[in-house]
Design a protein around this motif. Structure first.
Motif, PDB file in Angstrom:
ATOM      1  N   UNK A 126       0.829  -1.218   0.000  1.00  0.00           N
ATOM      2  CA  UNK A 126       0.000   0.000   0.000  1.00  0.00           C
ATOM      3  C   UNK A 126       0.866   1.273   0.000  1.00  0.00           C
ATOM      4  N   UNK A 127       1.906   1.259  -0.845  1.00  0.00           N
ATOM      5  CA  UNK A 127       2.805   2.412  -0.953  1.00  0.00           C
ATOM      6  C   UNK A 127       2.597   3.088  -2.322  1.00  0.00           C
ATOM      7  N   UNK A 128       2.341   4.374  -2.266  1.00  0.00           N
ATOM      8  CA  UNK A 128       2.154   5.185  -3.472  1.00  0.00           C
ATOM      9  C   UNK A 128       3.385   6.080  -3.628  1.00  0.00           C
ATOM     10  N   UNK A 129       4.120   5.872  -4.712  1.00  0.00           N
ATOM     11  CA  UNK A 129       5.349   6.639  -4.964  1.00  0.00           C
ATOM     12  C   UNK A 129       5.140   7.579  -6.145  1.00  0.00           C
ATOM     13  N   UNK A 130       5.403   8.860  -5.926  1.00  0.00           N
ATOM     14  CA  UNK A 130       5.239   9.881  -6.952  1.00  0.00           C
ATOM     15  C   UNK A 130       6.609  10.485  -7.251  1.00  0.00           C
ATOM     16  N   UNK A 131       7.037  10.404  -8.498  1.00  0.00           N
ATOM     17  CA  UNK A 131       8.328  10.968  -8.901  1.00  0.00           C
ATOM     18  C   UNK A 131       8.087  12.069  -9.922  1.00  0.00           C
ATOM     19  N   UNK A 132       8.727  13.239  -9.690  1.00  0.00           N
ATOM     20  CA  UNK A 132       8.486  14.402 -10.521  1.00  0.00           C
ATOM     21  C   UNK A 132       9.685  14.709 -11.418  1.00  0.00           C
ATOM     22  N   UNK A 133       9.408  15.417 -12.498  1.00  0.00           N
ATOM     23  CA  UNK A 133      10.454  15.702 -13.486  1.00  0.00           C
ATOM     24  C   UNK A 133      11.541  16.622 -12.931  1.00  0.00           C
ATOM     25  N   UNK A 134      11.265  17.327 -11.836  1.00  0.00           N
ATOM     26  CA  UNK A 134      12.284  18.195 -11.242  1.00  0.00           C
ATOM     27  C   UNK A 134      13.223  17.441 -10.309  1.00  0.00           C
ATOM     28  N   UNK A 135      13.041  16.115 -10.222  1.00  0.00           N
ATOM     29  CA  UNK A 135      13.919  15.282  -9.400  1.00  0.00           C
ATOM     30  C   UNK A 135      13.394  14.994  -8.006  1.00  0.00           C
ATOM     31  N   UNK A 136      12.350  15.678  -7.584  1.00  0.00           N
ATOM     32  CA  UNK A 136      11.782  15.448  -6.251  1.00  0.00           C
ATOM     33  C   UNK A 136      10.810  14.268  -6.284  1.00  0.00           C
ATOM     34  N   UNK A 137      10.391  13.827  -5.108  1.00  0.00           N
ATOM     35  CA  UNK A 137       9.457  12.706  -5.035  1.00  0.00           C
ATOM     36  C   UNK A 137       8.645  12.782  -3.751  1.00  0.00           C
ATOM     37  N   UNK A 138       7.519  12.101  -3.747  1.00  0.00           N
ATOM     38  CA  UNK A 138       6.678  11.942  -2.562  1.00  0.00           C
ATOM     39  C   UNK A 138       6.421  10.453  -2.383  1.00  0.00           C
ATOM     40  N   UNK A 139       6.427  10.008  -1.132  1.00  0.00           N
ATOM     41  CA  UNK A 139       6.105   8.610  -0.836  1.00  0.00           C
ATOM     42  C   UNK A 139       4.992   8.598   0.203  1.00  0.00           C
ATOM     43  N   UNK A 140       3.872   7.986  -0.150  1.00  0.00           N
ATOM     44  CA  UNK A 140       2.710   7.958   0.737  1.00  0.00           C
ATOM     45  C   UNK A 140       2.327   6.527   1.066  1.00  0.00           C
ATOM     46  N   UNK A 141       1.804   6.354   2.259  1.00  0.00           N
ATOM     47  CA  UNK A 141       1.173   5.096   2.655  1.00  0.00           C
ATOM     48  C   UNK A 141      -0.324   5.266   2.460  1.00  0.00           C
ATOM     49  N   UNK A 142      -0.926   4.368   1.707  1.00  0.00           N
ATOM     50  CA  UNK A 142      -2.368   4.424   1.492  1.00  0.00           C
ATOM     51  C   UNK A 142      -3.072   3.819   2.699  1.00  0.00           C
ATOM     52  N   UNK A 143      -3.842   4.634   3.403  1.00  0.00           N
ATOM     53  CA  UNK A 143      -4.542   4.175   4.601  1.00  0.00           C
ATOM     54  C   UNK A 143      -5.951   3.697   4.303  1.00  0.00           C
ATOM     55  N   UNK A 144      -6.576   4.285   3.295  1.00  0.00           N
ATOM     56  CA  UNK A 144      -7.932   3.868   2.910  1.00  0.00           C
ATOM     57  C   UNK A 144      -8.204   4.396   1.517  1.00  0.00           C
ATOM     58  N   UNK A 145      -9.032   3.662   0.777  1.00  0.00           N
ATOM     59  CA  UNK A 145      -9.371   4.073  -0.578  1.00  0.00           C
ATOM     60  C   UNK A 145     -10.792   3.645  -0.912  1.00  0.00           C
ATOM     61  N   UNK A 146     -11.590   4.619  -1.314  1.00  0.00           N
ATOM     62  CA  UNK A 146     -12.941   4.368  -1.818  1.00  0.00           C
ATOM     63  C   UNK A 146     -13.076   5.105  -3.146  1.00  0.00           C
TER      64      UNK A 146
END
Length: 303
Positions: A126-146
């Protein structure tokens, strides 16, 4: 771009502002519908653009996590503020959002300093990884999804705060029809070198095409409010009226989409010229969004 316009209150705003801002309109070129506007919700009472909702897929019954993620998400705390925000504010209001497409492209915070890149979801962890063209990134844990709600924690910065994002549980069958898809927003990416007049004109056309898609999106989703906050333009939007901003009041965010101010002004002059051409307004419709879209499509063709 803008004014944030509550659909039900829009006509009151337009009627009063026309008198109060008469002087401000001097020198502007204005395209407007001469007929009296109505607040009637005509989404289902006329036939203009009636097929637009068919472009959307309803995800309310889906249980596929990858599919559910591919929507336009906005932080729940920002959603209400967006409906009443104004571009005239002294500071920029954060509107935290993700637009995730089925080809794994992502646009982050489209109404602020837009980032884009790719997304990946590890369903097992349940890990959502976002990588951006400027070299930065975000890593999120998905706690719930509807279908219409997503809860995340930013494990990349070791935060335990639960962030709730909301959606309307709909996505485009073809991502290219989504105004927030990255391919429809490349005009916002500042060029690294000076552009030719032909390239500047194309950037301007792509800007207009974005708003055509944006108007279609609001109509397709049968939204009760149309918020133009944070979306760069040299135009201003009203009910049955489209005007160009005064030269001295051009949005800095819009100018920032061009290589420099001189090239932004070239684009402005192109728009200033085309908006004065004759526009035919539709008959038999009372929905101001459809009226403006009909006019905007002609402006696009005339450019």
């Amino acid at each position: 771009m803008y004014k944030i316009i509550r659909f039900a209150a829009l006509l009151f705003f337009v009627t009063t502002s026309c008198n109060e801002n008469k002087k401000a309109d001097e020198g502007k070129k204005i395209v407007k519908d001469s007929k009296k506007q109505s607040t009637e919700d005509s989404y289902s009472t006329d036939t203009m653009y009636q097929a637009l909702p068919d472009m959307l897929q309803d995800l309310s019954a889906s249980t596929n996590m990858q599919e559910l993620l591919t929507q336009n998400w906005i932080l729940d705390d920002d959603k209400e503020a967006l409906e009443v925000a104004s571009d005239g504010s002294a500071f920029e209001m954060p509107v935290r959002s993700f637009s995730m497409a089925s080809d794994f492209a992502i646009v982050k915070n489209i109404r602020n300093a837009m980032d884009n890149g790719t997304w990946k979801f590890d369903e097992a962890n349940k890990i959502l990884t976002l990588k951006y063209t400027n070299g930065s990134s975000d890593i999120y844990k998905l706690r719930a999804l509807a279908a219409n709600e997503m809860k995340l924690t930013n494990v990349g910065i070791k935060s335990e705060t639960v962030l709730t994002f909301v959606s309307d549980a709909k996505r485009y069958k073809n991502a290219a029809d989504d105004p927030f898809y990255i391919a429809n927003n490349k005009w916002r990416i500042k060029p690294r070198a000076s552009e030719s007049d032909v390239a500047i004109k194309q950037r301007l056309k792509d800007n207009l095409r974005f708003f055509i898609l944006f108007y279609k999106d609001v109509i397709a989703r049968k939204a009760v409010a149309a918020s133009f906050y944070g979306l760069p333009s040299c135009l201003e939007w009203y009910a049955g009226r489209i005007s160009i901003q005064n030269r001295k009041e051009i949005s800095e965010k819009w100018k920032g989409c061009f290589y420099n101010n001189a090239e932004a002004m070239k684009a402005y002059d192109m728009m200033d010229n085309v908006i004065s051409k004759k526009i035919t307004w539709p008959k038999g419709t009372t929905n101001w969004l459809k009226k403006n879209l009909f006019a905007l499509e002609q402006i696009y063709q005339n450019l």
